[in-house]
Design a protein around this motif. Sequence first.
Motif, PDB file in Angstrom:
ATOM      1  N   ARG A   1       0.827  -1.267  -0.016  1.00 45.88           N
ATOM      2  CA  ARG A   1       0.041  -0.051   0.148  1.00 45.88           C
ATOM      3  C   ARG A   1       0.638   1.139  -0.023  1.00 45.88           C
ATOM      4  O   ARG A   1       0.532   2.095  -0.567  1.00 45.88           O
ATOM      5  N   GLN A   2       1.835   1.104   0.691  1.00 45.39           N
ATOM      6  CA  GLN A   2       2.848   2.300   0.829  1.00 45.39           C
ATOM      7  C   GLN A   2       3.592   2.650  -0.482  1.00 45.39           C
ATOM      8  O   GLN A   2       3.663   3.772  -0.834  1.00 45.39           O
ATOM      9  N   GLN A   3       4.041   1.349  -1.216  1.00 44.18           N
ATOM     10  CA  GLN A   3       4.523   1.626  -2.333  1.00 44.18           C
ATOM     11  C   GLN A   3       3.469   2.219  -3.496  1.00 44.18           C
ATOM     12  O   GLN A   3       3.954   2.782  -4.314  1.00 44.18           O
ATOM     13  N   LEU A   4       2.283   1.748  -3.443  1.00 41.71           N
ATOM     14  CA  LEU A   4       1.365   2.358  -4.388  1.00 41.71           C
ATOM     15  C   LEU A   4       1.190   3.842  -4.219  1.00 41.71           C
ATOM     16  O   LEU A   4       0.954   4.376  -5.186  1.00 41.71           O
ATOM     17  N   ARG A   5       1.231   4.106  -2.994  1.00 42.28           N
ATOM     18  CA  ARG A   5       1.159   5.788  -2.649  1.00 42.28           C
ATOM     19  C   ARG A   5       2.436   6.357  -3.390  1.00 42.28           C
ATOM     20  O   ARG A   5       2.157   7.504  -3.904  1.00 42.28           O
ATOM     21  N   LYS A   6       3.655   5.694  -3.408  1.00 48.22           N
ATOM     22  CA  LYS A   6       4.690   6.219  -3.818  1.00 48.22           C
ATOM     23  C   LYS A   6       4.468   6.490  -5.361  1.00 48.22           C
ATOM     24  O   LYS A   6       4.968   7.324  -5.939  1.00 48.22           O
ATOM     25  N   PHE A   7       3.900   5.362  -5.903  1.00 48.56           N
ATOM     26  CA  PHE A   7       3.705   5.453  -7.326  1.00 48.56           C
ATOM     27  C   PHE A   7       2.682   6.417  -7.898  1.00 48.56           C
ATOM     28  O   PHE A   7       2.849   7.346  -8.817  1.00 48.56           O
ATOM     29  N   ASP A   8       1.499   6.579  -7.107  1.00 49.68           N
ATOM     30  CA  ASP A   8       0.485   7.648  -7.215  1.00 49.68           C
ATOM     31  C   ASP A   8       1.216   9.103  -7.232  1.00 49.68           C
ATOM     32  O   ASP A   8       0.817   9.903  -8.040  1.00 49.68           O
ATOM     33  N   GLU A   9       2.196   9.491  -6.085  1.00 45.51           N
ATOM     34  CA  GLU A   9       2.457  10.643  -6.068  1.00 45.51           C
ATOM     35  C   GLU A   9       3.596  10.914  -7.227  1.00 45.51           C
ATOM     36  O   GLU A   9       3.584  12.137  -7.411  1.00 45.51           O
ATOM     37  N   ALA A  10       4.241   9.898  -7.802  1.00 45.39           N
ATOM     38  CA  ALA A  10       5.161   9.866  -8.809  1.00 45.39           C
ATOM     39  C   ALA A  10       4.555   9.946 -10.224  1.00 45.39           C
ATOM     40  O   ALA A  10       4.939  10.311 -11.193  1.00 45.39           O
ATOM     41  N   LYS A  11       3.196   9.957 -10.151  1.00 49.84           N
ATOM     42  CA  LYS A  11       2.531   9.596 -11.273  1.00 49.84           C
ATOM     43  C   LYS A  11       3.015   8.626 -12.150  1.00 49.84           C
ATOM     44  O   LYS A  11       3.115   9.221 -13.623  1.00 49.84           O
ATOM     45  N   GLU A  12       3.333   7.495 -11.837  1.00 49.82           N
ATOM     46  CA  GLU A  12       4.064   6.428 -12.607  1.00 49.82           C
ATOM     47  C   GLU A  12       3.358   5.335 -12.445  1.00 49.82           C
ATOM     48  O   GLU A  12       2.763   4.992 -11.246  1.00 49.82           O
ATOM     49  N   MET A  13       3.354   4.245 -13.499  1.00 46.88           N
ATOM     50  CA  MET A  13       2.689   3.042 -13.318  1.00 46.88           C
ATOM     51  C   MET A  13       3.509   1.905 -12.865  1.00 46.88           C
ATOM     52  O   MET A  13       4.917   1.833 -13.206  1.00 46.88           O
ATOM     53  N   PRO A  14       3.264   1.104 -11.879  1.00 43.80           N
ATOM     54  CA  PRO A  14       4.084  -0.084 -11.774  1.00 43.80           C
ATOM     55  C   PRO A  14       4.325  -1.183 -12.554  1.00 43.80           C
ATOM     56  O   PRO A  14       3.601  -1.123 -13.592  1.00 43.80           O
ATOM     57  N   ASP A  15       5.284  -1.837 -12.528  1.00 42.58           N
ATOM     58  CA  ASP A  15       5.902  -2.768 -13.380  1.00 42.58           C
ATOM     59  C   ASP A  15       4.696  -4.133 -13.269  1.00 42.58           C
ATOM     60  O   ASP A  15       4.427  -4.484 -14.358  1.00 42.58           O
ATOM     61  N   GLY A  16       4.143  -4.314 -12.037  1.00 44.07           N
ATOM     62  CA  GLY A  16       3.433  -5.265 -11.906  1.00 44.07           C
ATOM     63  C   GLY A  16       4.286  -6.551 -11.239  1.00 44.07           C
ATOM     64  O   GLY A  16       3.660  -7.398 -10.672  1.00 44.07           O
ATOM     65  N   ASN A  17       5.466  -6.508 -11.008  1.00 46.87           N
ATOM     66  CA  ASN A  17       6.359  -7.363 -10.410  1.00 46.87           C
ATOM     67  C   ASN A  17       6.904  -6.772  -9.290  1.00 46.87           C
ATOM     68  O   ASN A  17       7.551  -6.017  -9.522  1.00 46.87           O
TER      69      ASN A  17
END
Length: 272
Positions: free
Chosen positions: A157-173
């Motif tokens: 969940r914390q990592q997802l917030r980091k991606f949201d803040e950076a407006k980047e998409m996770p790799d999925g891995n």
Amino acid sequence: MLDKTLTNLDHRQIALDPTFRHRSGPNSETHLAALRKTLRNTGRLDAILVWQEVDANGGPTGRLVLLDGNYRLGAYQAEQFNGKIEGSGIPALLLKCSRIEAHLAALAANSKDTLPLTMQERLNAAWGLVRVYRNAISKPRLARASGVAERTVANMRQQLRKFDEAKEMPDGNWLIDRRFPVKSDFTPPSDEARRHMVEALSQALRAALNEVRTRDVEIVGDALQQALGPRQFALVADYLGAGDADDDGGTGWMVPDEFDVELQEDHNYPDF
């Protein structure tokens, strides 16, 4: 609340949806052959798990989606097609529930199946549900369904917030995304390369264990720790326990969020 009904379904009624498939890599022909043999000998396998799909408003879509039992379904199809067993019915546990409950049921079933998901597949499956449903699934429920630690779900969940803040998409891995935003040249091996490496290493370990001829788990554990070193051994043990040994040491994950507290007070966890 889950509504489960044991029934018989024609395989042509059952839809396959990749959204609910968490296993990576090719199918196991050996496992399928073993199930086909069991089916010929006994005439029946354990019921597959099927979801009566509903839309966002809770209305039925008409699809019956396979959640668990892809190999059993394949065994029935093959043996019925070849005339080895009669009829076209397949025993199925029909699940009537929301999409979230269906995802949790599918993950829980695959985590406990006779051909279980690998730890990497379970981590990626949990990470996928965090990305889709965010905080709509409590940490205890997702941890229990996937077999990963609650701490890991909190870290996701914390990592997802980091991606949201950076407006980047996770790799999925998860093994890649857990390092974000640190840039790394680390590239996980392909599924095929990983299987070859795992098989080669497991054969070497089996040969070493056979040579020593001991079943004492403490001796084996001490030997592995001495061979790998304390740090690497801790990483391996934490990975198998679905934890995150590289955490920053924070204790925020120990505090349940509001959604978790509500669920714990209601004691309304479904029994998968």
